[in-house]
Design an enzyme around this catalytic site. Structure first.
Site, PDB file in Angstrom:
ATOM      1  N   GLY A 299      35.662  36.204  37.584  1.00 21.90           N
ATOM      2  CA  GLY A 299      36.112  35.019  38.304  1.00 21.90           C
ATOM      3  C   GLY A 299      37.358  35.281  39.125  1.00 21.90           C
ATOM      4  O   GLY A 299      37.770  36.417  39.351  1.00 21.90           O
ATOM      5  N   CYS A 300      37.989  34.197  39.556  1.00 23.05           N
ATOM      6  CA  CYS A 300      39.049  34.268  40.561  1.00 23.05           C
ATOM      7  C   CYS A 300      40.309  34.995  40.097  1.00 23.05           C
ATOM      8  O   CYS A 300      41.074  35.479  40.923  1.00 23.05           O
ATOM      9  CB  CYS A 300      39.424  32.858  41.013  1.00 23.05           C
ATOM     10  SG  CYS A 300      38.092  31.993  41.893  1.00 23.05           S
ATOM     11  N   PHE A 301      40.553  35.059  38.797  1.00 27.11           N
ATOM     12  CA  PHE A 301      41.764  35.728  38.328  1.00 27.11           C
ATOM     13  C   PHE A 301      41.675  37.243  38.386  1.00 27.11           C
ATOM     14  O   PHE A 301      42.675  37.950  38.239  1.00 27.11           O
ATOM     15  CB  PHE A 301      42.100  35.304  36.887  1.00 27.11           C
ATOM     16  CG  PHE A 301      41.058  35.692  35.869  1.00 27.11           C
ATOM     17  CD1 PHE A 301      40.996  36.975  35.346  1.00 27.11           C
ATOM     18  CD2 PHE A 301      40.137  34.756  35.416  1.00 27.11           C
ATOM     19  CE1 PHE A 301      40.038  37.328  34.402  1.00 27.11           C
ATOM     20  CE2 PHE A 301      39.171  35.090  34.474  1.00 27.11           C
ATOM     21  CZ  PHE A 301      39.122  36.386  33.963  1.00 27.11           C
ATOM     22  N   ALA A 302      40.478  37.794  38.619  1.00 22.89           N
ATOM     23  CA  ALA A 302      40.229  39.211  38.375  1.00 22.89           C
ATOM     24  C   ALA A 302      40.858  40.159  39.385  1.00 22.89           C
ATOM     25  O   ALA A 302      40.929  41.358  39.128  1.00 22.89           O
ATOM     26  CB  ALA A 302      38.727  39.469  38.280  1.00 22.89           C
TER      27      ALA A 302
END
Length: 392
Positions: free
Chosen positions: A166-169
């Protein structure tokens, strides 16, 4: 167990002498793009949903609030016509999505990787590790293995494949690459984040407003970096130093933001509490990262903030009292590309260093010495990466 001095020296000899540094950055997007202003008309037409007049107007309002101008996408109108189940809200379509993305994601990653390798200027045979991240096209062997073949890398490259993050990666990839580079003397790590909204493209439904937010927000793109310690003088020119990296998650945050892989694709759940929850929890991450350095003025840093959405950017800016120029690069990337999931903060990193050079700044970080990269996503997981700029 007794550890002999020679054994201990042998362990240390395998470590790099200096901290991990970003040696090059490359980005890529699909050729096809959509204009955000006209996207509501396009989206409701290709999904055969023009009869949902009120819902279309709601979607138009959502799109106008995103502050996005355009987004790049694999999915063309022709491809959607050939695969009509992609335009349904609930019809099973995962097989079709897989067939498209298993092929396209490694290719997009290759484009970004070639740009990074070209900027780096060293033989690709000296790449020792590959870390690949995507939320799209889960397969075995994975996109990492396919990319090794596409680039003609050694089969002995040490690979790590990260699916469904997801977006944190984007921050996760920097953290992992830092550990690999610093603990393996001479390592040169190729990091690739390649993402596509095709995994979650669906037709509208009056019962699912969350889906409309996803359809208005996400775009396609890939970013690649070369990361290593102890750069070779005269041959490798660092862009940033990765000073520290840490991960945490907000307790009970998964009730606010979650994505689930289903037969109809990747579904998206997001509550209105996401922006204030992220804004409320960001400062504790900053304090933990910067208190040991004696820094508490967040305006003294250069900023790479993942733009999960315009409301998140606004609330983080307001909560931390940031000046309007601090998140300008974040807003520029959101405007030009939309939310690119894991690749997004790496696009912003590239924008910061290019803008710094273009404007004759003293350093690669808007003329400042230290900066922070903050990425967040499902969980609510937050990655905090402290970066040191380099003189230009």
């Amino acid at each position: 167990m007794k550890v002999e001095n020679g054994q201990l020296q042998g362990w240390w000899a395998q470590r790099a002498e200096g901290p991990a540094k970003i040696l090059a950055i490359g980005t890529a997007t699909p050729f096809h793009w959509v204009d955000q202003n006209s996207y509501p008309d396009y989206y409701f037409r290709v999904t055969n949903s023009q009869h949902l007049v009120d819902l279309k107007e709601k979607f138009r309002r959502i799109c106008s609030k995103t502050m996005i101008k355009k987004r790049h996408m694999f999915l063309t109108e022709e491809l959607l016509r050939k695969n009509p189940t992609l335009c349904s809200h609930n019809e099973p379509s995962l097989d079709i999505r897989q067939d498209i993305l298993v092929s396209e994601i490694p290719k997009l990653g290759k484009e970004a990787a070639l740009k990074a390798i070209g900027e780096w200027g060293q033989p690709k045979s000296t790449i020792t590790h590959l870390v690949f991240c995507t939320r799209s096209g889960v397969d075995m062997p994975g996109a990492d293995c396919q990319l090794v073949k596409l680039l003609g890398l050694s089969p002995s490259v040490q690979r790590l494949m990260m699916y469904q993050q997801g977006c944190f990666a984007g921050g996760t990839m920097l953290r992992l690459a830092k550990d690999l580079a610093e603990n393996n003397k001479g390592a040169r790590v190729l990091v690739v984040c390649a993402e596509s909204s095709a995994i979650g493209f669906r037709g509208p439904s009056e019962a699912n407003v969350d889906n409309l937010i996803a359809q208005a927000l996400f775009g396609d793109g890939a970013a690649a970096l070369i990361i290593g310690s102890d750069p070779k003088p005269g041959l490798e020119r660092p862009v940033f130093e990765i000073f520290s990296a840490a991960q945490t998650f907000v307790p009970n945050g998964d009730c606010h933001l979650a994505l689930h892989l289903r037969e109809m694709g990747l579904t998206f759940h997001c509550t209105k509490d996401v922006p204030p929850t992220i804004a409320k929890n960001v400062e504790s991450c900053l304090i933990k990262a910067f208190e040991p350095l004696g820094i508490s003025d967040w305006n003294s840093l250069f900023w790479i903030l993942h733009p999960g959405g315009n409301a998140i950017v606004d609330q983080v800016e307001s909560t931390l009292g940031l000046g309007p120029e601090k998140l300008r690069a974040t807003r520029n990337i959101l405007s030009e590309y939309g939310n690119l999931s894991s690749a997004c903060c790496l696009f912003i990193l590239d924008e910061i260093r290019k803008k710094s050079a273009r404007e004759g700044m003293r350093t690669s970080g808007d003329g400042l010495d230290l900066g922070v990269l903050l990425s967040f996503g499902p969980g609510l997981t937050i990655e905090t990466v402290v970066l040191r700029s380099v003189p230009i």
